[in-house]
Write a protein that holds these residues in place. Structure first.
Motif, short mmCIF file in Angstrom:
data_model
loop_
_atom_site.label_atom_id
_atom_site.label_comp_id
_atom_site.label_asym_id
_atom_site.label_seq_id
_atom_site.Cartn_x
_atom_site.Cartn_y
_atom_site.Cartn_z
N THR A 11 -3.00 10.00 -3.28
CA THR A 11 -3.32 8.71 -3.70
C THR A 11 -2.83 7.51 -3.11
OG1 THR A 11 -3.65 9.59 -6.01
CG2 THR A 11 -3.80 7.32 -6.01
N VAL A 43 -2.18 3.65 -3.53
CA VAL A 43 -2.19 2.77 -4.48
C VAL A 43 -1.85 1.41 -3.90
CG1 VAL A 43 -0.70 1.84 -6.43
CG2 VAL A 43 -1.05 4.06 -6.02
N VAL A 52 -0.87 -3.26 -10.38
CA VAL A 52 -1.68 -2.35 -9.56
C VAL A 52 -3.04 -3.07 -9.47
CG1 VAL A 52 -2.82 -0.07 -9.40
CG2 VAL A 52 -0.56 -0.33 -10.12
N SER A 56 -6.42 1.76 -6.85
CA SER A 56 -5.95 2.87 -6.36
C SER A 56 -7.03 4.04 -6.38
CB SER A 56 -4.86 3.60 -7.25
OG SER A 56 -5.40 3.81 -8.78
N TYR A 61 0.88 -1.03 -0.05
CA TYR A 61 0.00 -0.01 0.05
C TYR A 61 0.78 1.27 0.04
CZ TYR A 61 -3.77 -3.27 1.29
OH TYR A 61 -4.89 -4.35 1.30
#
Length: 391
Positions: free
Chosen positions: A226, A228, A237, A240, A216
């Motif tokens: 943000t 992610v 990914v 997000s 994280y």
């Protein structure tokens, strides 16, 4: 003819006298030179004797200096041992006589706290586990290694997924370094022996965590923070989201690179942050680790000023404070979301002496250890727990 003979005789006599005078002069000069050579010889002998005496004196003085140096070293070692003993005794006294947590009290804050208490009495946070532990003391520390720069973060998978070690070197990079075990990391010659995972975005600060095979990671662009979620197994990914809080400011006054700090405890994933609206104090949010949504938020009474790091254990936020010129780090403010820890129950906890200031502190609930990054040193802190006073 007789006159000529007389003249020649006179000239010969005069020449003989001149030569004799020259010889006498040369003899006198030679005698003077011999006297000077004799004097120089005597002076050279005397100087040589004085140099020998000076050399003996210097050798004797150097031997005395070596002896005094050894005595001083022994005394310094003894003094260092005594200082360590006194420091341990002070640590013990400080933990036995804890100070009140730092609270910037004003009418507005008191009103806010009363409102928070009333709201909590109506709807308390639903605990996922029955964890009721809090820190009693910070027992010891172990310095494992020194790799990377002065700021960074390191941790194991706090969800118990793989047990691997992950290194986030720096505050604005995009490559995570992975080691199979702590032993492999300790025995390695550096980050070049690791497995490297490149993520799509550059992270910001040192507030990241690894939980259940996912990293994280915090990123920031155009003032938007943000979160992610990066799948470490698939190297992709997974999700997000923009953190739905406006006007965020760095959460710790002494760590301005960290705009938000993530933490994992027995209850799951947390976000530690601050905004312009609550600029003087730190806020806490419980996150859903799967969807990354906010489940509940709290405005704490823990100041941002002189804060350097924080972590969460059993739903209790521990904020670590220091000074601008790094000194002894200390847990000086606690905030328990279930109101089971009061100010009187919160001891003033000091960390063992270290090299500088913590760039990050990550709690591992499976090991009851703190993973710390201190001026490029990777450190483990062993915690001693006690039970909270249930209310």
């Amino acid at each position: 003819m007789r006159r000529l003979v007389v003249l020649i005789s006179v000239m010969c006599f005069a020449s003989a006298q001149h030569h004799q005078a020259l010889i006498d002069y040369l003899e006198r000069r030679l005698l003077a030179i011999e006297d000077r050579i004799s004097l120089w010889h005597e002076q050279a002998i005397r100087y040589a004797s004085e140099l020998r005496d000076l050399k003996q004196q210097m050798v004797s003085q150097l031997e005395n200096l070596d002896k005094e140096k050894e005595t001083l070293r022994v005394n310094l070692d003894s003094m260092g041992t005594r200082v360590d003993r006194v420091e341990r005794e002070l640590d013990y006294l400080e933990t036995q006589n804890g100070a009140q947590p730092c609270v910037d009290v004003d009418d507005k804050l008191i009103e806010q706290q009363v409102t928070q208490v009333q709201e909590k009495q109506k709807t308390k946070y639903f605990k996922v586990t029955d964890c009721s532990d809090m820190i009693s003391t910070i027992k010891a520390m172990k310095i494992l290694k020194r790799v990377g720069g002065s700021k960074g973060m390191w941790t194991r998978d706090t969800g118990g997924g793989s047990g691997k070690v992950f290194i986030f070197n720096g505050t604005d990079k995009d490559t995570i370094f992975e080691f199979s075990t702590v032993q492999d990391f300790t025995r390695s010659q550096g980050l070049s022996e690791s497995r490297q995972l490149k993520i799509p975005k550059t992270w910001t600060g040192t507030g990241h965590v690894v939980y259940n095979n996912h990293a994280y990671v915090i990123t920031q662009a155009d003032e938007a923070v943000t979160l992610v979620k990066y799948d470490l197994r698939n190297k992709s990914v997974a999700d997000s989201v923009v953190f739905p809080v406006q006007d965020q400011v760095p959460v710790y006054n002494l760590s301005p690179e960290t705009v938000m700090d993530l933490a994992v405890d027995e209850e799951g994933l947390w976000a530690i942050y601050a905004t312009h609206q609550t600029e003087k104090h730190i806020s806490l949010a419980k996150l859903d680790a799967i969807s990354l949504t906010i489940e509940q938020t709290w405005d704490t009474n823990c100041p941002r000023e002189n804060a350097e790091a924080a972590f969460v254990i059993c739903g209790t936020l521990y904020v670590v404070y220091n000074t601008k010129q790094p000194g002894r780090s200390r847990v000086q403010c606690l905030f328990d979301i279930n109101d089971t820890v009061s100010g009187d129950d919160a001891p003033l906890l000091y960390f063992p002496k270290r090299y500088g200031a913590h760039a990050s502190l990550k709690y591992n609930p499976l090991e009851r250890l703190l993973y710390a990054w201190d001026d490029g040193y990777q450190i483990l802190y062993k915690l001693v727990m006690k039970k909270k006073l249930e209310v």
